[in-house]
Design an enzyme around this catalytic site. Structure first.
Site, PDB file in Angstrom:
ATOM      1  N   GLU A 189       7.608   1.026   5.122  1.00 20.04           N
ATOM      2  CA  GLU A 189       7.065  -0.016   5.993  1.00 20.04           C
ATOM      3  C   GLU A 189       7.313  -1.354   5.297  1.00 20.04           C
ATOM      4  O   GLU A 189       7.111  -1.470   4.085  1.00 20.04           O
ATOM      5  CB  GLU A 189       5.543   0.199   6.172  1.00 20.04           C
TER       6      GLU A 189
ATOM      7  N   HIS B 297       3.977   7.059   3.835  1.00 11.74           N
ATOM      8  CA  HIS B 297       4.916   5.943   3.659  1.00 11.74           C
ATOM      9  C   HIS B 297       4.475   5.018   2.540  1.00 11.74           C
ATOM     10  O   HIS B 297       3.348   5.080   2.069  1.00 11.74           O
ATOM     11  CB  HIS B 297       5.123   5.162   4.963  1.00 11.74           C
TER      12      HIS B 297
ATOM     13  N   HIS C  35       0.817  -1.209   0.000  1.00 12.86           N
ATOM     14  CA  HIS C  35       0.000   0.000   0.000  1.00 12.86           C
ATOM     15  C   HIS C  35       0.853   1.262   0.000  1.00 12.86           C
ATOM     16  O   HIS C  35       2.034   1.212   0.309  1.00 12.86           O
ATOM     17  CB  HIS C  35      -0.995   0.042   1.174  1.00 12.86           C
TER      18      HIS C  35
END
Ligand code: CO
Length: 134
Positions: free
Chosen positions: A130, A79, A7
């Site tokens: 991440e 992020h 994502h």
């Protein structure tokens, strides 16, 4: 080591307004809000087929996205999340290469119920990364 883009996360000042924009204006499928107190955020995911967009709103005192929103009051890209097969092996390899892992260096359980880690943005061209166990 690096797998799929899981994502792209956007920090937003008001989740209800962001959900309305994505669901009603853009016509996307948006999940129900999920509070993640351990991460200091409330999240929803927008499903766009080839990846997801995570919308993040601060939750509680000292949210890790509060400073970001103070600098970017209308919101912004926060992020990128990439999948990895083995998060502990990935962490050890990255640390050996000099990359900084945020927090205590141990994975926490993320929004998808899987272990996640964050890497310092200064080590990756100004972008917070991440990693999520796939
Ligand atoms: Co994320």
């Amino acid at each position: 080591m690096l797998g799929r883009l899981n994502h792209v996360a956007l920090a937003v000042p008001e989740l209800t307004a962001a959900v309305a924009a994505y669901r009603d204006t853009l016509g996307a499928e948006v999940t129900e809000p999920q509070a993640l107190p351990e991460h200091g955020v409330t999240v929803v995911f927008v499903n766009v087929g080839n990846t997801k967009i995570e919308l993040l709103e601060p939750l509680g005192e000292g949210s890790p996205i509060a400073a970001f929103l103070a600098k970017n009051p209308s919101g912004g890209m926060h992020h990128l999340c990439y999948e990895v097969d083995d998060i502990l092996a990935a962490r050890d390899k990255l640390k050996a290469a000099g990359a900084r892992v945020l927090g205590d260096g141990n994975p926490k359980i993320g929004a998808h119920g899987k272990p996640v880690l964050f890497l310092h943005p200064k080590d990756f061209f100004g972008t917070l990364i991440e990693l999520e166990q796939s």
